[in-house]
Design a protein around this motif. Structure first.
Motif, PDB file in Angstrom:
ATOM      1  N   GLU A 242       0.838  -1.209   0.000  1.00  0.00           N
ATOM      2  CA  GLU A 242       0.000   0.000   0.000  1.00  0.00           C
ATOM      3  C   GLU A 242       0.868   1.253   0.000  1.00  0.00           C
ATOM      4  O   GLU A 242       0.580   2.229  -0.681  1.00  0.00           O
ATOM      5  CB  GLU A 242      -0.901   0.011   1.226  1.00  0.00           C
ATOM      6  CG  GLU A 242      -2.101  -0.897   1.048  1.00  0.00           C
ATOM      7  CD  GLU A 242      -3.136  -0.693   2.135  1.00  0.00           C
ATOM      8  OE1 GLU A 242      -2.795  -0.061   3.154  1.00  0.00           O
ATOM      9  OE2 GLU A 242      -4.268  -1.163   1.954  1.00  0.00           O
ATOM     10  N   ARG A 252      -8.077   5.005   0.377  1.00  0.00           N
ATOM     11  CA  ARG A 252      -7.977   4.062   1.499  1.00  0.00           C
ATOM     12  C   ARG A 252      -8.716   4.534   2.732  1.00  0.00           C
ATOM     13  O   ARG A 252      -9.243   3.741   3.512  1.00  0.00           O
ATOM     14  CB  ARG A 252      -6.504   3.913   1.884  1.00  0.00           C
ATOM     15  CG  ARG A 252      -5.842   2.719   1.304  1.00  0.00           C
ATOM     16  CD  ARG A 252      -4.377   2.753   1.594  1.00  0.00           C
ATOM     17  NE  ARG A 252      -4.091   2.828   3.025  1.00  0.00           N
ATOM     18  CZ  ARG A 252      -2.889   3.068   3.532  1.00  0.00           C
ATOM     19  NH1 ARG A 252      -1.881   3.269   2.715  1.00  0.00           N
ATOM     20  NH2 ARG A 252      -2.708   3.114   4.822  1.00  0.00           N
ATOM     21  N   HIS A 262      -8.527  -3.736  -1.722  1.00  0.00           N
ATOM     22  CA  HIS A 262      -8.727  -2.813  -2.860  1.00  0.00           C
ATOM     23  C   HIS A 262      -8.780  -3.563  -4.189  1.00  0.00           C
ATOM     24  O   HIS A 262      -8.329  -3.043  -5.220  1.00  0.00           O
ATOM     25  CB  HIS A 262      -7.645  -1.733  -2.917  1.00  0.00           C
ATOM     26  CG  HIS A 262      -7.203  -1.259  -1.570  1.00  0.00           C
ATOM     27  ND1 HIS A 262      -8.075  -0.744  -0.651  1.00  0.00           N
ATOM     28  CD2 HIS A 262      -5.972  -1.236  -0.980  1.00  0.00           C
ATOM     29  CE1 HIS A 262      -7.410  -0.419   0.449  1.00  0.00           C
ATOM     30  NE2 HIS A 262      -6.145  -0.717   0.271  1.00  0.00           N
TER      31      HIS A 262
END
Ligand SMILES: Nc1nc2c(ncn2[C@@H]2O[C@H](COP(=O)(O)OP(=O)(O)OP(=O)(O)O)[C@@H](O)[C@H]2O)c(=O)[nH]1
Ligand SMILES: [Mg+2]
Ligand SMILES: [Zn+2]
Length: 299
Positions: A242, A252, A262
């Motif tokens: 991430e 996020r 995601h």
């Protein structure tokens, strides 16, 4: 009597031995003592001198960071204690977007700032396409420095100010011009470039070992490395991954699930940003590939 312990920096690594530079500029040939974890270029190490030119490597000092790649079971270290990553790309031969994306993600995940150098702007071939392919990265805020490394004066003017006081790793595919750029910035380096190796009949990769050079003026260091063909990031955990996509940060924050991947979840803010055009589809596709490679590597 035991030799006193000295401290130095690894400037090149050759299989089982290392060249280590001391503060006074002496360079010693060092062999690791016992079964030491691998040191790599950029490491600060402890050594015990054994005569004029040799020493044993007794310890690796704590690293600020380590840039490496990992594909399946194999891991390759690029360099340690790097302040910034300079990815060198060109339009001829055309660079790979996948490799560029991976390099940037690897840098961000290791908290290393990336810069892109678009080299060979003196050649029209591939230039317009290279500009198009780099656009998403400009949008992300990554600096793209355009140069022709053959124009030494221009390359120095545009690149040198970015290197001051930093250790910079030059990374990229073979034939992008990393060593040509190095030679423009550090004339004493006289690193072999493809022009020479074609004449000498060498293989596809001109640079075969990673090596750290000091800039002649100022205080920066530049690390030249062999061309990369693959850039696996299997070592990144979900959190690192991430981190490697800073453009996901905005979305996020509104993901419904705290452990959202995601990829497919309902109420995912990153997927919403993708749909809204705030996240580039190629970048999300790269994320998907990296995610599945990671899952595969774990099993
Ligand atoms: N036209 C043009 N050619 C360049 C430029 N920079 C490098 N080249 C040429 O591109 C070829 C590859 O350059 P290198 O510097 O050896 O490439 P490299 O990235 O170090 O390659 P590896 O060591 O194999 O990873 C050589 O023939 C260079 O002369 C440039 O700005 N313009
Ligand atoms: Mg090279
Ligand atoms: Zn999400």
């Amino acid at each position: 009597m035991n030799a006193p312990t000295l401290s130095g920096r690894v400037i090149s690594a050759h299989g089982r031995h290392y060249m280590v530079e001391l503060q006074n500029g002496d360079v010693l040939l060092c062999y690791p003592r016992g079964k030491r974890k691998d040191a790599c270029v950029g490491d600060w190490v402890d050594i015990a001198r054994q005569g004029e030119t040799e020493a044993s490597l007794t310890g690796i000092q704590t690293r600020k960071n380590l840039l490496h790649r990992s594909d399946d079971q194999r891991t390759k270290q690029f360099a340690a204690n790097v302040d910034q990553l300079m990815v060198v790309v060109a339009g001829n031969p055309m660079f790979s977007e996948d490799l560029l994306g991976r390099a940037l993600t690897g840098a961000w995940a290791a908290s290393v700032d990336p810069i892109i150098v678009l080299n060979k702007t003196d050649e029209q071939k591939g230039l317009a396409q290279a500009h198009r392919k780099l656009e998403p990265y400009r949008v992300l805020g990554v600096d793209v420095i355009e140069i022709s490394a053959l124009d030494v004066k221009q390359a120095r003017q545009r690149v040198l100010p970015r290197l001051e006081g930093k250790t910079t790793l030059l990374l990229g595919q073979s034939a992008m011009g990393k060593s040509t750029l190095l030679n423009a910035l550090v004339p004493q380096a006289q690193a072999a470039t493809q022009t020479h190796s074609v004449a000498l009949g060498a293989g596809r990769h001109t640079t075969t070992a990673t090596r750290l050079y000091h800039l002649p003026e100022g205080t920066g260091d530049l690390i030249d490395s062999p061309g990369v063909q693959t850039f696996g990031l299997a070592h990144l955990n979900a959190e690192d991954l991430e981190h490697g996509f800073p453009e996901f940060e905005h979305g996020r924050q509104s993901c419904r699930f705290y452990n959202c991947t995601h990829l497919h979840e309902p109420g995912c803010g990153v997927l919403a940003d993708l749909k809204a055009g705030l996240v580039h589809p190629d970048r999300h596709a790269l994320y998907q590939r990296l995610f599945s490679e990671k899952a595969f590597a774990r099993t």
